[in-house]
Design a protein around this motif. Structure first.
Motif, PDB file in Angstrom:
ATOM      1  N   VAL A 222       0.860  -1.180   0.000  1.00  0.00           N
ATOM      2  CA  VAL A 222       0.000   0.000   0.000  1.00  0.00           C
ATOM      3  C   VAL A 222       0.897   1.231   0.000  1.00  0.00           C
ATOM      4  N   VAL A 223       0.606   2.175  -0.887  1.00  0.00           N
ATOM      5  CA  VAL A 223       1.324   3.452  -0.912  1.00  0.00           C
ATOM      6  C   VAL A 223       0.375   4.520  -0.399  1.00  0.00           C
ATOM      7  N   ARG A 224       0.739   5.128   0.711  1.00  0.00           N
ATOM      8  CA  ARG A 224      -0.123   6.144   1.318  1.00  0.00           C
ATOM      9  C   ARG A 224      -0.108   7.447   0.511  1.00  0.00           C
ATOM     10  N   ARG A 228       3.880  15.108  -1.158  1.00  0.00           N
ATOM     11  CA  ARG A 228       5.209  15.235  -1.751  1.00  0.00           C
ATOM     12  C   ARG A 228       5.292  14.534  -3.101  1.00  0.00           C
ATOM     13  N   VAL A 229       4.392  13.571  -3.337  1.00  0.00           N
ATOM     14  CA  VAL A 229       4.378  12.883  -4.630  1.00  0.00           C
ATOM     15  C   VAL A 229       4.024  13.856  -5.744  1.00  0.00           C
ATOM     16  N   SER A 230       2.919  14.585  -5.600  1.00  0.00           N
ATOM     17  CA  SER A 230       2.522  15.538  -6.637  1.00  0.00           C
ATOM     18  C   SER A 230       3.544  16.660  -6.771  1.00  0.00           C
ATOM     19  N   GLU A 231       4.179  17.027  -5.676  1.00  0.00           N
ATOM     20  CA  GLU A 231       5.223  18.044  -5.728  1.00  0.00           C
ATOM     21  C   GLU A 231       6.385  17.572  -6.602  1.00  0.00           C
ATOM     22  N   CYS A 232       6.762  16.311  -6.435  1.00  0.00           N
ATOM     23  CA  CYS A 232       7.874  15.770  -7.227  1.00  0.00           C
ATOM     24  C   CYS A 232       7.505  15.625  -8.692  1.00  0.00           C
ATOM     25  N   ILE A 233       6.264  15.258  -8.974  1.00  0.00           N
ATOM     26  CA  ILE A 233       5.817  15.151 -10.359  1.00  0.00           C
ATOM     27  C   ILE A 233       5.862  16.523 -11.037  1.00  0.00           C
ATOM     28  N   LEU A 239      10.818  10.913  -6.494  1.00  0.00           N
ATOM     29  CA  LEU A 239      10.517  11.064  -5.067  1.00  0.00           C
ATOM     30  C   LEU A 239      11.694  10.661  -4.191  1.00  0.00           C
ATOM     31  N   LEU A 240      12.369   9.581  -4.542  1.00  0.00           N
ATOM     32  CA  LEU A 240      13.441   9.069  -3.690  1.00  0.00           C
ATOM     33  C   LEU A 240      14.679   9.958  -3.717  1.00  0.00           C
ATOM     34  N   CYS A 246       9.934  10.454   3.217  1.00  0.00           N
ATOM     35  CA  CYS A 246       8.504  10.680   3.382  1.00  0.00           C
ATOM     36  C   CYS A 246       7.744   9.349   3.424  1.00  0.00           C
ATOM     37  N   ASP A 247       6.462   9.418   3.757  1.00  0.00           N
ATOM     38  CA  ASP A 247       5.656   8.196   3.897  1.00  0.00           C
ATOM     39  C   ASP A 247       5.626   7.368   2.618  1.00  0.00           C
ATOM     40  N   ALA A 248       5.370   8.023   1.488  1.00  0.00           N
ATOM     41  CA  ALA A 248       5.273   7.297   0.214  1.00  0.00           C
ATOM     42  C   ALA A 248       6.602   6.643  -0.147  1.00  0.00           C
ATOM     43  N   ALA A 249       7.717   7.312   0.164  1.00  0.00           N
ATOM     44  CA  ALA A 249       9.039   6.743  -0.112  1.00  0.00           C
ATOM     45  C   ALA A 249       9.267   5.486   0.718  1.00  0.00           C
TER      46      ALA A 249
END
Length: 262
Positions: A222-224, A228-233, A239-240, A246-249
């Motif tokens: 599961v990816v929460r 920060r994901v949309s920020e990186c996009i 992201l990494l 961060c949580d998603a990482a």
């Protein structure tokens, strides 16, 4: 099945690429390309040599998300101007290679069966010099998507809590299972509020698969949801690299570990 899809089945590769992973979603908008990029980067961080192939000609965007301007792309390969190896573009910041598609140039489904087969064979050959080859599949279950899926030893299906996402993920799993019952299919729930919600979403999909297909594709992770994901996009940065803690990482790293464990 139609006569055309029967023809594809007959010409599909006899052997899958043992190092090939296909990333699917059934529909767009669930973060499939972001997931494919981040998983590739995470595998590299674990010491793997990786190639990411953009299998969506109509909406190709791996190069866009990475801020790259490849000299060559899949459009040149399909037109016969260059070979597939010539379309490999390094992404030095991430330590992996990509083969970019060409946005708006049509679908792999429009390719003649023989050309699609030749492209598949070339990808398997090119992939032999990598530890992992990841295919970012186009949305849907058209001929090109099915052919690219057939190359993979493992297929990761991305979904979220949107009912249409779950329905389309199930449709993809059904078509893939019916064509190749022994395919290793795993599920990732993306953009979940927390792990509990992600597991609940997965269980809805699992219930349908067990009830109608008599299979139980496991939950890979599961990816929460993480801003920060949309920020990186938006910043065209993996992201990494930008937010490795961060949580998603952390979720992506856990998925990578589970995948490598078998």
């Amino acid at each position: 099945m139609t006569a055309k899809s029967d023809e594809v089945s007959k010409t599909a590769p006899r052997a899958k690429g043992r190092n090939v992973l296909a990333i699917a979603s059934g529909k767009g908008g669930v973060g499939k390309t972001w997931f494919a990029i981040t998983l590739t980067h995470s595998l590299v961080r674990e010491g793997k040599k990786a190639l990411l192939f953009d299998g969506d000609l109509g909406l190709a965007n791996i190069d866009i998300q990475l801020g790259l301007m490849p000299k060559h792309d899949l459009g040149g390969v399909i037109s016969g101007r260059i070979g597939l190896r010539d379309a490999v573009t390094p992404f030095p910041d991430g330590g992996f290679d990509i083969i970019a598609g060409r946005s708006g140039s049509g679908s792999l489904a429009n390719l003649p069966v023989t050309r699609l087969q030749a492209l598949s064979d070339d990808l398997i050959q090119t992939g032999k010099s990598y530890d992992k080859v990841l295919i970012d599949l186009g949305a849907g279950v058209d001929q090109g998507v099915r052919q690219m899926t057939s190359l993979a030893n493992t297929v990761i299906v991305i979904t979220n809590g949107d009912p249409t996402s779950l329905t389309d993920a199930y449709a993809f799993i059904k078509v893939t299972h019916m064509a190749r019952p022994k395919t290793d299919i795993r599920v990732v729930v993306n953009m979940a509020k927390d792990r509990k919600e992600g597991e609940a979403i997965y269980n809805k999909l699992l219930k349908a698969c067990e009830g109608f297909l008599k299979i139980s594709p496991p939950l890979l992770g599961v990816v929460r949801a993480d801003p920060r994901v949309s920020e990186c996009i938006r910043s065209q940065t993996p992201l990494l690299m930008r937010h490795p803690n961060c949580d998603a990482a952390h979720d992506m790293e856990a998925i990578t570990q589970k995948l490598l464990e078998g």
